[in-house]
Design an enzyme around this catalytic site. Sequence first.
Site, PDB file in Angstrom:
ATOM      1  N   HIS A 130      27.724  24.649  21.232  1.00 21.24           N
ATOM      2  CA  HIS A 130      28.395  23.830  20.221  1.00 21.24           C
ATOM      3  C   HIS A 130      27.878  22.392  20.203  1.00 21.24           C
ATOM      4  O   HIS A 130      28.118  21.672  19.240  1.00 21.24           O
ATOM      5  CB  HIS A 130      29.916  23.790  20.459  1.00 21.24           C
ATOM      6  CG  HIS A 130      30.573  25.107  20.344  1.00 21.24           C
ATOM      7  ND1 HIS A 130      30.549  25.869  19.191  1.00 21.24           N
ATOM      8  CD2 HIS A 130      31.258  25.838  21.256  1.00 21.24           C
ATOM      9  CE1 HIS A 130      31.211  26.992  19.385  1.00 21.24           C
ATOM     10  NE2 HIS A 130      31.640  27.017  20.623  1.00 21.24           N
ATOM     11  N   ASP A 167      28.230  35.199  21.744  1.00 25.33           N
ATOM     12  CA  ASP A 167      29.500  34.525  22.006  1.00 25.33           C
ATOM     13  C   ASP A 167      30.375  34.675  20.758  1.00 25.33           C
ATOM     14  O   ASP A 167      29.869  34.823  19.657  1.00 25.33           O
ATOM     15  CB  ASP A 167      29.211  33.030  22.271  1.00 25.33           C
ATOM     16  CG  ASP A 167      30.456  32.248  22.666  1.00 25.33           C
ATOM     17  OD1 ASP A 167      30.569  31.890  23.848  1.00 25.33           O
ATOM     18  OD2 ASP A 167      31.321  32.026  21.798  1.00 25.33           O
ATOM     19  N   HIS A 169      32.203  32.553  19.331  1.00 21.03           N
ATOM     20  CA  HIS A 169      32.277  31.333  18.506  1.00 21.03           C
ATOM     21  C   HIS A 169      30.912  31.056  17.896  1.00 21.03           C
ATOM     22  O   HIS A 169      29.883  31.418  18.461  1.00 21.03           O
ATOM     23  CB  HIS A 169      32.682  30.126  19.365  1.00 21.03           C
ATOM     24  CG  HIS A 169      34.024  30.239  19.998  1.00 21.03           C
ATOM     25  ND1 HIS A 169      34.206  30.760  21.268  1.00 21.03           N
ATOM     26  CD2 HIS A 169      35.256  29.924  19.551  1.00 21.03           C
ATOM     27  CE1 HIS A 169      35.492  30.735  21.573  1.00 21.03           C
ATOM     28  NE2 HIS A 169      36.157  30.248  20.553  1.00 21.03           N
ATOM     29  N   ASP A 260      33.246  35.856  25.567  1.00 20.77           N
ATOM     30  CA  ASP A 260      34.573  35.793  24.934  1.00 20.77           C
ATOM     31  C   ASP A 260      34.629  36.735  23.740  1.00 20.77           C
ATOM     32  O   ASP A 260      35.648  36.836  23.066  1.00 20.77           O
ATOM     33  CB  ASP A 260      34.922  34.347  24.537  1.00 20.77           C
ATOM     34  CG  ASP A 260      33.741  33.611  23.902  1.00 20.77           C
ATOM     35  OD1 ASP A 260      33.803  32.369  23.807  1.00 20.77           O
ATOM     36  OD2 ASP A 260      32.760  34.276  23.503  1.00 20.77           O
TER      37      ASP A 260
END
Length: 566
Positions: A130, A167, A169, A260
Amino acid sequence: SLSPSTLKFSNSLSYPACKIEVPERLTVSHEALIKNGLADRCVSVPVREATDADILLVHSEEYLEAVKKTPYMTLEDLKEFTLQYGDVYFHPNIYHCAKLAAGAALQLVDSVMTGKVRNGMALVRPPGHHSMSSAANGFCVFNNVAIAAQYAKQKYGLKRVLIVDWDVHHGQGVQYCFEDDPSVLYFSWHRYEHQKFWPQLRESDYDSVGKEKGAGFNINVPWNKVGMKNSDYLSVFCHVLLPVAYEFCPDLVLVCAGFDSAIGDPEGEMCASPDIFAHLTHLLMNLAGGKLCAVLEGGYNLTSLPQSVCQTVQTLLGDPAPRPANLDGPCESALESLHCVRSAHRQYWSCLKHAGIAISTKRVKLAEEEERLEKGDEEKSQEEQVWPEPPKRVTPPIRAALVLPNGVACPDGCESFGASEDADPVIVNKLRYVAAASCLFVLPQGCSDASGFLQAVLGLLLPLGYEYDPSLVLLVRMPDSGVCDSVWQQLTGLLQGLAQGHTLVLMQEGEKERVAPTASALLGDAAPSLGQLHSPLPEDVEVLERLRHRLQGDWKLLQTTGETGE
Ligand SMILES: CC(O)(O)NCCCCN
Ligand SMILES: [Zn+2]
């Protein structure tokens, strides 16, 4: 990193700490690797701090200078500093940890690029995908994988790097970094829920395909519902990522390995079981000559995280993947996303150029209908998820046994048994037995050239094979098949993801120069790359699409769009 006990903050001010991105993530993962006997089968690569030059490959000077000051900030200044970014927690020691995380990724790249190891995984904190040129975000300070990609290109002169971000996200930091760069193909799937889920970015949707020269080299697969399962993940690999990745033909594969996206994770709320990462990893291992670096991103359930890490590492070690668990076909929402992504990228990738275009209104109604139905079990999904422990995966004592006619040399690493009676009856019996319980895949006609052949393998044979879940894969090589060695090795390698790697290859007499390449594929050596693929021949596409339409009613993993069909 400092543990809470050694942290001497004045307790007058409560300093917010992250509840899920905790040190235990690394300790439970490492302990699981040790417990499962995987750690001592790996070489451990020494860590180093990323240098300023490394970090400046992605981040701005002003950002680096600002982060450099955090170890000396007062509690108040730290809180102030943190407020300017989203969802990130600064700690006096995080600058040091962030340099180690990025440095670890670079050490892994060096080890793989110099051939010291074939592949590997960097278990690091803080994560990276991120973080942006001048901003920390989402627990990330330096963009470990983006730095690794720039570093690999610069130091090893790589032309093409593939980044796979599994992931849950969206790694917007990676997307921004390579948006206009055709030498780095960024693929990410992520929980999106029509922009309702964090980080709620418009540019995380499937229509962000990259910019200018980078158009086509950014692939976003939004998950607009939670509860995605193994079938959803596999169908996106077979129908989007793998065909494009083979066409792109990367020199190195980097994985933003966030876990995740596994069942039990509080962030993802997905339902894919940890063993799916064995298959995702396996499916990437024949790209780039097997040069694969996985770097930990997220993963916050302290039960599924270590399981997923072990599934990934055990596959990197070459152990056969477990039988895929209950593949019942992608859900309607996943098919919608799959269709949108393939349509958005049809103009950039020849493997997708036949992908359908219009999405009929009927399907949208279907989706609304499904929305109402699923409202119910979404509540259910909030409850504590339970799932079975991944199955024990045995390491075969003999990886490949060859029954060869006299006079044909046996490649080293294989066990050979002459056709004569002197072969060990137990093994020959085992081979005979195994040959009995077989299912036979004969490739459809008309796959004359590599890209057509690969289209058949990735878009038809693999999904069909996964759904069929055979106990044995029997590969019959016809002498005049016209299939070249490297394609043959790719096929043999990919299909070992099925049947726990139980593969039986039957070859005709007079094919003895095929023995060595076949043996190397059976031994788990990465197949040679096929080079950048050109457009598949129209007649091949025609044959394959007709076959898909005929079979997809019964074989859900062949679907690339919803009920209405392309
Ligand atoms: C590395 C990561 O993608 O798991 N970070 C997730 C941050 C979530 C903030 N709400
Ligand atoms: Zn994540």
